[in-house]
Every structure is written in C-alpha cells, then in structure tokens.
Design a protein around this motif. Sequence first.
Motif, PDB file in Angstrom:
ATOM      1  N   PRO A 208       0.834  -1.210   0.000  1.00  0.00           N
ATOM      2  CA  PRO A 208       0.000   0.000   0.000  1.00  0.00           C
ATOM      3  C   PRO A 208       0.864   1.254   0.000  1.00  0.00           C
ATOM      4  O   PRO A 208       2.072   1.198   0.267  1.00  0.00           O
ATOM      5  CB  PRO A 208      -0.795  -0.131   1.303  1.00  0.00           C
ATOM      6  CG  PRO A 208       0.079  -0.950   2.200  1.00  0.00           C
ATOM      7  CD  PRO A 208       0.808  -1.914   1.303  1.00  0.00           C
ATOM      8  N   LEU A 209       0.236   2.373  -0.302  1.00  0.00           N
ATOM      9  CA  LEU A 209       0.958   3.646  -0.324  1.00  0.00           C
ATOM     10  C   LEU A 209       0.992   4.243   1.085  1.00  0.00           C
ATOM     11  O   LEU A 209       0.471   5.340   1.334  1.00  0.00           O
ATOM     12  CB  LEU A 209       0.278   4.613  -1.320  1.00  0.00           C
ATOM     13  CG  LEU A 209       0.137   4.094  -2.754  1.00  0.00           C
ATOM     14  CD1 LEU A 209      -0.575   5.112  -3.625  1.00  0.00           C
ATOM     15  CD2 LEU A 209       1.504   3.747  -3.340  1.00  0.00           C
ATOM     16  N   GLN A 210       1.622   3.510   2.006  1.00  0.00           N
ATOM     17  CA  GLN A 210       1.668   3.934   3.409  1.00  0.00           C
ATOM     18  C   GLN A 210       2.936   4.735   3.673  1.00  0.00           C
ATOM     19  O   GLN A 210       3.898   4.243   4.241  1.00  0.00           O
ATOM     20  CB  GLN A 210       1.611   2.714   4.332  1.00  0.00           C
ATOM     21  CG  GLN A 210       0.265   2.022   4.341  1.00  0.00           C
ATOM     22  CD  GLN A 210       0.240   0.839   5.297  1.00  0.00           C
ATOM     23  OE1 GLN A 210       1.272   0.320   5.689  1.00  0.00           O
ATOM     24  NE2 GLN A 210      -0.948   0.415   5.678  1.00  0.00           N
ATOM     25  N   PHE A 211       2.925   5.982   3.248  1.00  0.00           N
ATOM     26  CA  PHE A 211       4.077   6.855   3.453  1.00  0.00           C
ATOM     27  C   PHE A 211       3.666   8.024   4.341  1.00  0.00           C
ATOM     28  O   PHE A 211       3.968   9.176   4.058  1.00  0.00           O
ATOM     29  CB  PHE A 211       4.610   7.357   2.114  1.00  0.00           C
ATOM     30  CG  PHE A 211       5.089   6.254   1.204  1.00  0.00           C
ATOM     31  CD1 PHE A 211       6.299   5.628   1.442  1.00  0.00           C
ATOM     32  CD2 PHE A 211       4.320   5.832   0.134  1.00  0.00           C
ATOM     33  CE1 PHE A 211       6.746   4.607   0.617  1.00  0.00           C
ATOM     34  CE2 PHE A 211       4.758   4.814  -0.698  1.00  0.00           C
ATOM     35  CZ  PHE A 211       5.975   4.202  -0.454  1.00  0.00           C
ATOM     36  N   LEU A 212       2.968   7.693   5.432  1.00  0.00           N
ATOM     37  CA  LEU A 212       2.390   8.709   6.302  1.00  0.00           C
ATOM     38  C   LEU A 212       3.465   9.580   6.935  1.00  0.00           C
ATOM     39  O   LEU A 212       3.344  10.816   6.986  1.00  0.00           O
ATOM     40  CB  LEU A 212       1.547   8.037   7.398  1.00  0.00           C
ATOM     41  CG  LEU A 212       0.584   8.939   8.170  1.00  0.00           C
ATOM     42  CD1 LEU A 212      -0.422   9.577   7.235  1.00  0.00           C
ATOM     43  CD2 LEU A 212      -0.134   8.139   9.241  1.00  0.00           C
ATOM     44  N   ARG A 213       4.523   8.970   7.432  1.00  0.00           N
ATOM     45  CA  ARG A 213       5.578   9.730   8.104  1.00  0.00           C
ATOM     46  C   ARG A 213       6.368  10.589   7.123  1.00  0.00           C
ATOM     47  O   ARG A 213       6.973  11.591   7.512  1.00  0.00           O
ATOM     48  CB  ARG A 213       6.528   8.779   8.847  1.00  0.00           C
ATOM     49  CG  ARG A 213       5.894   8.090  10.049  1.00  0.00           C
ATOM     50  CD  ARG A 213       6.905   7.207  10.753  1.00  0.00           C
ATOM     51  NE  ARG A 213       6.322   6.518  11.891  1.00  0.00           N
ATOM     52  CZ  ARG A 213       6.259   7.024  13.113  1.00  0.00           C
ATOM     53  NH1 ARG A 213       6.738   8.229  13.348  1.00  0.00           N
ATOM     54  NH2 ARG A 213       5.734   6.336  14.107  1.00  0.00           N
ATOM     55  N   GLN A 214       6.392  10.191   5.855  1.00  0.00           N
ATOM     56  CA  GLN A 214       7.126  10.958   4.847  1.00  0.00           C
ATOM     57  C   GLN A 214       6.277  12.084   4.247  1.00  0.00           C
ATOM     58  O   GLN A 214       6.798  12.946   3.553  1.00  0.00           O
ATOM     59  CB  GLN A 214       7.597  10.031   3.725  1.00  0.00           C
ATOM     60  CG  GLN A 214       8.651   9.012   4.136  1.00  0.00           C
ATOM     61  CD  GLN A 214       8.087   7.851   4.929  1.00  0.00           C
ATOM     62  OE1 GLN A 214       6.896   7.558   4.887  1.00  0.00           O
ATOM     63  NE2 GLN A 214       8.934   7.183   5.675  1.00  0.00           N
ATOM     64  N   ASP A 215       4.978  12.078   4.528  1.00  0.00           N
ATOM     65  CA  ASP A 215       4.058  13.042   3.929  1.00  0.00           C
ATOM     66  C   ASP A 215       4.283  14.423   4.528  1.00  0.00           C
ATOM     67  O   ASP A 215       4.124  14.644   5.725  1.00  0.00           O
ATOM     68  CB  ASP A 215       2.606  12.600   4.179  1.00  0.00           C
ATOM     69  CG  ASP A 215       1.608  13.375   3.328  1.00  0.00           C
ATOM     70  OD1 ASP A 215       1.968  14.440   2.782  1.00  0.00           O
ATOM     71  OD2 ASP A 215       0.459  12.907   3.215  1.00  0.00           O
ATOM     72  N   THR A 216       4.644  15.371   3.670  1.00  0.00           N
ATOM     73  CA  THR A 216       4.883  16.745   4.113  1.00  0.00           C
ATOM     74  C   THR A 216       3.596  17.533   4.278  1.00  0.00           C
ATOM     75  O   THR A 216       3.597  18.625   4.840  1.00  0.00           O
ATOM     76  CB  THR A 216       5.771  17.482   3.097  1.00  0.00           C
ATOM     77  OG1 THR A 216       5.100  17.495   1.814  1.00  0.00           O
ATOM     78  CG2 THR A 216       7.119  16.784   2.941  1.00  0.00           C
ATOM     79  N   GLY A 217       2.469  16.983   3.771  1.00  0.00           N
ATOM     80  CA  GLY A 217       1.202  17.698   3.825  1.00  0.00           C
ATOM     81  C   GLY A 217       1.033  18.689   2.687  1.00  0.00           C
ATOM     82  O   GLY A 217      -0.008  19.332   2.558  1.00  0.00           O
TER      83      GLY A 217
END
Length: 374
Positions: A208-217
């Motif tokens: 999955p596209l689980q890049f929550l911690r990398q997401d800058t918003g």
Amino acid sequence: MPTLNKIFEKCGVALYQNESLDLDHYYQEPYQDEGDEIKVIGEPFETDKSKKIRKYDFYIEDRTFSNFSFFMDGSRRTYKIGDIVIDGKKIYPVVVAQIRAGCTERDKEKKLHSHQTIQRKNLLLLSDKVNTVDFKEIQQRITRTKFAHDMFLEVVEYRFEPEKHNIPVNAAIAKANTMMHDMEIEILSDIVRSGALDTDRMLVVDGPLQFLRQDTGKAEFADLFYNVIGVSKNFNPMLPTSSKSKRGGTQIGAELLKLEYGERTPVFLKENDRGRRFGVWYLRIRPKNKVSNPLEGIIKIEKMVLADYYDSGIPTDVVDTISLSLLNECSPTCYGRDERWASHLYPIYLTETLIKSTFESDLVFINNFKRDFR
C-alpha cells in the motif's frame, strides 16, 4: 580493538548479548495493509456509481498492453542481538536490521533491468530511553570505525509507545520500516524529477501507499503519486469499515468471495490521518480453480486521489485501464518459486528477488556484531 560490548561498557551502558533472534521468522508477518480502514463502502468512489461487480471480457480486450514500466519494492530483515538495562530498572532490546529499496524498469524492448542502484543501509537500533549523551557517544564510537563505514551501518533510536507497538521490538521494526520508506520516497522523487513517468509509463509500488511519516502535507508530495499505484498481495480480509450500520458489519473478505476471475469490486474511499484520499479496489487475477483457497489470487489496489477528482472519485476508465494492465502482468508466474505466486505480479517478484539478493546471510550479518569494531 573494542567489541560492541566494550563500546557500550565504556559509555556506561550494560549490553547483554544473549542468543540472537530472527524477528521476521519469530513474529508473524502482518498484513501489508495493517491499520487500514475503508471510509465509505456503500458509495463507489469512482465516476460510475454502480455498486455491481465489474467484469472484463478477455476476448475483446487487448491482452498485450500494460501501462506499467517501473516496479518498486523495499525489503528488510530484523534481528534481536541483545538487551540493555536502563537505569537499572527496565530492559530494552537491541535490534539490528538490513534495509533495502530499489526499482526496476521495463524498456522499449520489454526487457526488465535495474533502474539506478539498489539503496542499502544497515541499522543498529537502540531505545530512546538511553540518555542523549550516552547515545551520542555510542553512535560516534561505532560510526567512526572503518568497519561501520564498510557495512553502511547507522546507529539510530526507536521510540516505544505501548499503546501502539505492544512490545519494544515492534517499535524497532517500525523504525526500520520508516527508514525503508524514506529510501523508497527518495527513489520515487528521483524518477519523478527525471520526467520518466507518464500515464502509459506508470510505477507499481509493492504494498500500500503507506508513506504517512514521509508526507509533508504539501501538494508537491501528492504530485509524486500522479502516475503511481500500490498493489498489496497480502491484505486483511477482516478489514473494518466505517459503514457498519449500513452493511450490517460486513467484512471486506465476505464481498471478495463473490469475485470471479477478471472481476473487480467498485472503488472504495480510504482516508489517512493526513487527510489524503485514496481510491481502493480489489481484483481477482487468478481463476478460483487454480488456487488453494478462495481469497488467493486477489490483489488490493490503491491510488492516491488528485485534486481533479477529490470529490467525484477516480474516473472509471482510469480504474479499468489500470485493472486490465494488472491482469496482463499476470503471465508468466512465479509458481513453484514463491508460495505467494497466486497474488504476485511477475515484475514485482523479479524486483523483490533482485533486492533480496543484496542481503547478507543471517549468520554472517549477526556475527558482524560479535567482532571487533576496527
């Protein structure tokens, strides 16, 4: 030259190197979509609002076409090599990890080859309960050695949150996963900046596209995923939904049992904690009579929703093109080489095999931490 025990001892931290433990075999591998929740299961999140299962006619569709040219995967191996005692009261595990990330590209001649080099790091993970001064000293003493430089070793902290991780080793594994995702985002950013991706040269991420911690918003982060999808071969069939009052608490696995070969579900809406929206759907890529249980041969697909269709849902023709391309990627198979073959796409299997070939053997890697740090 000092051993790991001696380095810790000089910094005032007691390290007990007991029997090593392969965490990836000791603990059951979680579902790739662990923690997911479908937000709206009743209203299809695509332009065609029909709630019926969608079927593809293989006799009229082009079975040679695929709009995927890049395949990205990350992999890790984790081991517990000992314990440290903090303030004479609590014991925390010392974990080491091998993490890798890489991408393959299919060229115009339909040949698959490595895109750039495989990114690799090795980690020594310590609890953040070690006081800052001691941690910095341990980190410096280890990383300045030629041995650490040659094996790409980094000393990092992990934070244990009981309500989230259950046990401390899970926190260390989560930290290794986060750093692996950082490497994947770096690879993806380089590919996007090069202009290599397009609607007919898309990228598949394994999982999955689980890049929550990398997401800058920021919008720029979402732009990375314009021509990217995630494909999970190992998903949670008991996925909870937020529409239980409407569906009587039906779990997604019960709906998937209805899928026949070449059929997909409507697109569901998923939102993460950052407010990002994703379109999620399931596709059966193997006939039921060719697999050992009825949920094998189904993959879970997700695509980040762009501003153009944030409210209306993903265009159905885009979903159909992606689904057909994935069906066309199902031959050849890795049958006999991987027990997950029924839900495995062959280019992803080759990418995964390439990346895992860079791992040191478990025995060699663990023994590295019993030698002198020169």
